[in-house]
Design an enzyme around this catalytic site. Structure first.
Site, PDB file in Angstrom:
ATOM      1  N   SER A  83      32.699  65.922  -0.481  1.00  0.00           N
ATOM      2  CA  SER A  83      31.615  66.885  -0.262  1.00  0.00           C
ATOM      3  C   SER A  83      31.604  67.180   1.223  1.00  0.00           C
ATOM      4  O   SER A  83      31.336  66.292   2.037  1.00  0.00           O
ATOM      5  CB  SER A  83      30.277  66.295  -0.700  1.00  0.00           C
ATOM      6  N   SER A 133      29.568  68.896   3.114  1.00  0.00           N
ATOM      7  CA  SER A 133      28.268  68.660   3.742  1.00  0.00           C
ATOM      8  C   SER A 133      27.840  67.202   3.606  1.00  0.00           C
ATOM      9  O   SER A 133      27.087  66.683   4.417  1.00  0.00           O
ATOM     10  CB  SER A 133      27.199  69.542   3.082  1.00  0.00           C
ATOM     11  N   GLU A 165      32.595  84.033  -3.099  1.00  0.00           N
ATOM     12  CA  GLU A 165      31.785  83.653  -1.937  1.00  0.00           C
ATOM     13  C   GLU A 165      31.974  84.577  -0.737  1.00  0.00           C
ATOM     14  O   GLU A 165      31.009  84.959  -0.096  1.00  0.00           O
ATOM     15  CB  GLU A 165      32.087  82.206  -1.534  1.00  0.00           C
ATOM     16  N   LYS A 219      19.580  75.763  -3.998  1.00  0.00           N
ATOM     17  CA  LYS A 219      19.443  74.349  -3.607  1.00  0.00           C
ATOM     18  C   LYS A 219      17.983  74.008  -3.326  1.00  0.00           C
ATOM     19  O   LYS A 219      17.497  72.946  -3.694  1.00  0.00           O
ATOM     20  CB  LYS A 219      20.294  74.056  -2.361  1.00  0.00           C
ATOM     21  N   THR A 262      25.924  67.279  -1.475  1.00  0.00           N
ATOM     22  CA  THR A 262      26.034  67.943  -2.779  1.00  0.00           C
ATOM     23  C   THR A 262      25.491  67.021  -3.862  1.00  0.00           C
ATOM     24  O   THR A 262      26.001  65.918  -4.067  1.00  0.00           O
ATOM     25  CB  THR A 262      27.516  68.262  -3.069  1.00  0.00           C
ATOM     26  N   HIS A 321      49.418  83.067 -24.913  1.00  0.00           N
ATOM     27  CA  HIS A 321      49.024  82.668 -26.262  1.00  0.00           C
ATOM     28  C   HIS A 321      47.679  83.258 -26.660  1.00  0.00           C
ATOM     29  O   HIS A 321      47.190  83.001 -27.749  1.00  0.00           O
ATOM     30  CB  HIS A 321      48.984  81.140 -26.359  1.00  0.00           C
ATOM     31  N   GLY A 330      33.995  74.672  -3.046  1.00  0.00           N
ATOM     32  CA  GLY A 330      34.963  74.637  -1.967  1.00  0.00           C
ATOM     33  C   GLY A 330      35.468  73.253  -1.620  1.00  0.00           C
ATOM     34  O   GLY A 330      36.551  73.098  -1.043  1.00  0.00           O
TER      35      GLY A 330
END
Lengths: 304, 304
Positions: B72, B74, B194, B298, B77, B210, B33
């Site tokens: 980032s 937050s 998400e 995480k 990351t 293609h 995001g």
């Protein structure tokens, strides 16, 4: 088609280069089976910025500091020709890799490669000159790459079986790559499209852990998809692959990578996908070389 | 979640900029995001080469000629922090856009944006400073963008119905973009992941003509997919969309674009997708804000 697949080992020993002067950035224009040569190159070369353009137009920054390389196997791809003409107007240093066509005529500095193949079967002819002309000597790696793809040519029963499993289950493939195999994942996707006439999708670690992972866990419809990932990851990315599979409970099959150099590894995975998608076509009773709809589209567009 | 969606109109009027000196190329590091702000920016800015890195490492060419921007939301990351530290070591000109965290501490030139949102709901705060700091005055376009997203906030019954149709049919979405809406197609994909916890896929014209076109015609499993494309194409690309649908016989739904400036059009389509994926979540009885699996991952990685 098998003859075409088996020509890759020789393509990887292709010796021709194109000349170029000093540049600050590289723009490579190419679509589909030709454009993928640029995408793979951009993953292994990072001495200057490289942008791969798969469109009619080129970015505003293209000027005399830019080395602009048009790649079109046929030489008649309208997007690539349009991008090439714009680059010429901007005064960029231009080169082309093509078997002939219009591009072969309008670009004075065309590197003419052998014709007669499907563009997607001529990846070696389009990728190797990029490596040989723009990177330090990689002839040893290219020899190794030739060797590993030859090994696949001579032994691919396991790939045939895996393709049969996919098609019998009527699943669509999702290929999960990571650096430097992101473009390989996309190559598999497009080979499934063209050879097997199957929809296919690709994604990459670690990016997919920031979004797709949520869907891998609880999306409906995931039972209709078959997930594949490449071996050879290390460090955090290796852990991510393991944890992502554990946490989401998806069934993901590992595609083994072989070779010690990055180029050999990339070409091993590319060729694995070439056979996988070829066999998936046969399992569907579909002619892998046939691309009638693309030809029909070109005819319609030329009338416009 | 609705409050978060409705904050976009104000985010687009965000006034902060970051300072920078002369540079020859831009590298933007960001995941999920946060990274999407870089991708959208790279589609509207083309005065110098821009590479968006969604990985732990950065290209070899990054040096003092590079403007390196870490994004980032937050600030924590791990891929972005790793890329940022490498850029510092290389002597790149660095900047960061973050609400705080580690990145806010280690980057002297952090532009601190308001916190408390889901990263994917803070796109305006991350995209607008890129536009305001690096492009000519676009305040008029950003005002228009704010207006068109506000219109969606106040009237989105049709989007709710379209989302219900998708979920009731248990189809997975495939979004087909074109320049300058390629990143918007990818944004939809990740918002489906998400918010709706649905697998989703994106592709772009003219590239898909293609390869994917061969599968659109005759792949099994296409009945489980729902195809969407954006209005607003012109010239050859417009013809390609029409011919591709005609030749392959797929049912593809058009998503209407609104706004006169490119930025307004992009944000209109982004916000349309925000609501689409939000309503798809509600239709599935799923909490759109919840991203527990990403948090679990995480935690696992931090122990490694």
């Amino acid at each position: 088609m098998l003859d075409e697949l088996k020509s890759l080992k020789e393509q990887l020993l292709f010796q021709e280069k194109f000349e170029h002067g000093y540049f600050k950035n590289i723009v490579i224009a190419g679509m589909g089976g030709s454009g993928i040569a640029g995408s793979i190159f951009s993953e292994i070369y990072d001495e200057s910025p490289v942008e791969v353009v798969s469109d009619y137009t080129i970015p505003a920054y293209v000027n005399s500091d830019t080395l602009f390389i048009a790649i079109s196997y046929s030489g008649n791809t309208e997007e690539t020709i349009s991008a090439y003409r714009e680059a010429e107007r901007r005064g960029a240093q231009t080169a082309a890799i093509t078997s002939g066509g219009t591009l072969g005529k309008i670009c004075r500095k065309s590197l003419i490669i052998p014709g007669g193949l499907q563009p997607r079967s001529a990846l070696g002819y389009m990728l190797v000159p990029l490596i040989s002309s723009l990177m330090h000597d990689h002839s040893k790696d290219l020899k190794e790459a030739s060797k590993v793809v030859e090994n696949i040519d001579s032994m691919n029963d396991r790939i045939k079986e895996e393709a049969a499993v996919l098609v019998k289950a009527k699943k669509l493939p999702v290929i999960m790559g990571f650096k430097p195999f992101k473009s390989v994942a996309y190559r598999w996707q497009t080979q499934f499209n063209e050879n097997s006439k199957l929809l296919a999708f690709s994604a990459s670690f670690p990016e997919l852990d920031h979004n797709q992972i949520m869907a891998l866990e609880s999306s409906y419809g995931k039972e209709n998809l078959a997930f594949y990932y490449f071996s050879g990851a290390s460090g955090k990315v290796k852990e991510r692959i393991k944890f992502t599979i554990d946490l989401t409970g998806i069934e993901a099959k590992q595609i083994p990578v072989e070779g010690s150099s990055r180029i050999a590894q990339i070409m091993h995975l590319v060729h694995y996908g070439d056979y996988f998608t070829y066999y998936a076509a046969l399992e569907r009773n579909i002619e892998p070389r046939e691309v009638t709809t693309i030809e029909k589209l070109k005819k319609l567009l030329s009338q416009f």
